[in-house]
Design a protein around this motif. Sequence first.
Motif, PDB file in Angstrom:
ATOM      1  N   ALA A  17       5.198   4.380  -6.348  1.00 60.30           N
ATOM      2  CA  ALA A  17       5.350   5.476  -5.397  1.00 60.30           C
ATOM      3  C   ALA A  17       4.324   6.543  -5.732  1.00 60.30           C
ATOM      4  CB  ALA A  17       6.758   6.055  -5.458  1.00 60.30           C
ATOM      5  N   ALA A  18       3.632   7.023  -4.707  1.00 65.12           N
ATOM      6  CA  ALA A  18       2.597   8.037  -4.897  1.00 65.12           C
ATOM      7  C   ALA A  18       3.129   9.399  -4.478  1.00 65.12           C
ATOM      8  CB  ALA A  18       1.358   7.677  -4.082  1.00 65.12           C
ATOM      9  N   PHE A  19       2.931  10.386  -5.345  1.00 58.64           N
ATOM     10  CA  PHE A  19       3.225  11.780  -5.051  1.00 58.64           C
ATOM     11  C   PHE A  19       1.903  12.551  -5.085  1.00 58.64           C
ATOM     12  CE2 PHE A  19       7.028   9.902  -6.721  1.00 58.64           C
ATOM     13  CZ  PHE A  19       8.082  10.499  -6.053  1.00 58.64           C
ATOM     14  N   SER A  20       1.959  13.816  -4.692  1.00 61.43           N
ATOM     15  CA  SER A  20       0.718  14.581  -4.634  1.00 61.43           C
ATOM     16  C   SER A  20       0.047  14.695  -6.002  1.00 61.43           C
ATOM     17  CB  SER A  20       0.988  15.974  -4.067  1.00 61.43           C
ATOM     18  OG  SER A  20       1.956  16.659  -4.854  1.00 61.43           O
ATOM     19  N   VAL A  48       0.817  -1.213   0.000  1.00 58.14           N
ATOM     20  CA  VAL A  48       0.000   0.000   0.000  1.00 58.14           C
ATOM     21  C   VAL A  48       0.848   1.260   0.000  1.00 58.14           C
ATOM     22  CG1 VAL A  48      -1.870  -1.195   1.183  1.00 58.14           C
ATOM     23  CG2 VAL A  48      -0.229   0.110   2.523  1.00 58.14           C
ATOM     24  N   GLU A  49       0.327   2.268  -0.666  1.00 58.09           N
ATOM     25  CA  GLU A  49       0.812   3.638  -0.640  1.00 58.09           C
ATOM     26  C   GLU A  49      -0.397   4.534  -0.404  1.00 58.09           C
ATOM     27  OE1 GLU A  49       2.861   5.827  -0.344  1.00 58.09           O
ATOM     28  OE2 GLU A  49       4.714   5.595  -1.471  1.00 58.09           O
ATOM     29  N   GLN A  50      -0.148   5.727   0.117  1.00 57.76           N
ATOM     30  CA  GLN A  50      -1.229   6.660   0.401  1.00 57.76           C
ATOM     31  C   GLN A  50      -1.150   7.843  -0.540  1.00 57.76           C
ATOM     32  OE1 GLN A  50      -0.723   8.728   4.051  1.00 57.76           O
ATOM     33  NE2 GLN A  50      -2.614   9.913   3.876  1.00 57.76           N
ATOM     34  N   ARG A  51      -2.325   8.292  -0.993  1.00 58.07           N
ATOM     35  CA  ARG A  51      -2.427   9.563  -1.702  1.00 58.07           C
ATOM     36  C   ARG A  51      -3.685  10.260  -1.210  1.00 58.07           C
ATOM     37  NH1 ARG A  51      -5.041  11.715  -6.236  1.00 58.07           N
ATOM     38  NH2 ARG A  51      -3.969  13.606  -6.942  1.00 58.07           N
ATOM     39  N   GLY A  52      -3.482  11.267  -0.370  1.00 56.18           N
ATOM     40  CA  GLY A  52      -4.626  11.988   0.180  1.00 56.18           C
ATOM     41  C   GLY A  52      -5.507  11.070   1.006  1.00 56.18           C
TER      42      GLY A  52
END
Length: 699
Positions: free
Chosen positions: A339-342, A289-293
Amino acid sequence: MIRFETPVRPAPVAPVREHVVRLHGREVHDPYAWIKAENWRAVLEDPKALPEEIRAYLEAENAYGEAVLAGTDALRAALVEEMRGRIKEDDSSVPEPDGPFAYYTRYREGGEHPLVCRQPRDGGEGTILLDGDALAQGHGYFAFGSIAHTRDHARLAWASDTEGSESYVVRVRELSTGEDLPDRLERVAGGLAWSADGRALYYVERDENHRPARVRRHLLGTPQDDDVLVYAEGDAGWFVTLGETRARDFAVISLGDHETSEAWLLDLADPEATPRLVAKREREVRYDVEQRGDALVILTNADGAEDFKLVTAPLSDPSRGNWRDLVPHRPGTMILDHAAFSGHLVRLEREDARPRIVILALATGEEHAIRFEEETYSLGMRAGEEYDTTRMRFVYSSLTTPGETFDYDMASRERVLRKRQEVPSGHDPAAYVTKRLFATAADGARVPISLLHRADTPLDGSAPALLYGYGSYGIAMPASFRTNILSLVDRGFVFAIAHVRGGTEKGWRWYTDGKREKKANTFEDFVACAHALCEAGYTAPGRIVAQGGSAGGMLMGAVANTAPELFAGIVAEVPFVDVLNTMLDADLPLTPPEWPEWGNPIESAEAFAQILSYSPYDNVRPQAYPAILAMGGLTDPRVTYWEPTKWIARLRATMTGGGPIVLHMNMGAGHGGASGRFKHLEEVALAYAFALASVEARG
């Protein structure tokens, strides 16, 4: 002339003591079982706990090995000198920005261990936060583990291992003073995560069998005995690791074996947080998992996505029923990482053994790939510390091209070279050739081979070759730049990497076609690669040295048993060769998590028979063997010291000719061998000198 010596004293002879394993109606004799110390747990923590009889035997083996290789002493010294000459001694990594600072590591001239440093974000004088050389003083072995700074950049948690057993001690450094706080955490494994306020540190604790099994929360200024248990994994076959989402809202408690995984989120802003499940474990379903917002971006093989896909799920309820495809599954294109970025999502994927990085603009849905021209190469993604940025970093290299570190602007697509690996003694890529060819396995599978040789090496079958292989756990062997191997290539060797089944070079099925009941494919692929090199005129039977480590060492043992005539020598580093006995011992740290990879011979008669059919130790036979060097580490928790020791003892007692058979046991190190960037070169030189002497001995 490079040669093996005939020692004055004969090779050590291990006593034979009857030990029989009876299971599933079968008997397996293990005459060297006594070499496994009954107090092996204590030995992992303190090598001095090794029983004297076993210590004396290991020391006799080391003495014999040095006597056999005494004729290579000058060569080994020369190899160390030239390999060291290719290392930039005062090297430094590219600083990684994070808020007001940029963090990096560097080495001082002559230094063995890294210095952990930071500087102002926009440049300026750097400060040493941790001095690895100073911290290593007084220890025969020293290695850093995880290092994590608080969000206010006031403190640094750092882990170190002084035995090689991968059991870390964690300290906390006050960066304003450079002094460590009284806090001391022992038996730590895996990553570290700070609470948002920097008052608490989360870590993974090893259990009594050395397995990473529990997550605890440590409040600064309190004793470890008071640390709060946050999560405990009850399945002995599952390991626990700890990380953070890139947005840093959550710590991620990741659990799994080789087939199945599960993740829990821990709110770092809540000092009393309890973990929240993402999606419950389902057999053979993996996810990261990765998070975005307010959403998660999840890499998974769920719903038949054999080569993985990317899905999104709401943070409020990320269970399986709410997963929605973002990057659908494409058979043959394996997604390796994300990879999550904004504003962007980055993924690293591989197709037909070639990697690429793909950037997805989340606002528009437009994506593009970063591509390269060489036929075979390696690519690594480094997402960095920051979330709200358009910059990401990657490292490119090939077997001929030294590593190049780039900053890449995901919006403008501008690529900036930040560092090119320096080779102080000089390196001309044009003097070398790298290419890829394919071997055809017995069942028709096309097995990729990555090749390196000097442009002036004659390709008439006369060249010696070093053939490297691994082929387990889905780990792919990168075709990356290796300064050390040039010492063999410059002496006329062809270097080849056999991308055998058991890895994921050609997708997830390439892995599953080389495990459990299909494990023989790994060994047959490697032999096919050796034949392909001969048929293409690169080398000839009897002029190949095979090399592999850990599970790749098992591959070495298997091909030594089945195709000894192909090889002048075998270099088996920390070799997993006693497969059956290890898989029958549920108390060993890695055994329960390994059953999905190899099968569980305790419960399954079929798995017992299958493992017994190829386990190198159990299949040593009366025949001529090539020269064999086995290298182990006394405090290795992954491949225990007795595996290579027992194997060497049985080889010597059984073989009818060939050799020599040599054991090198590092009495003060574990799975990774000697610590220190220069000290480690001595073990590389030992392996290379053995390879050169093996070829010379065959004429």
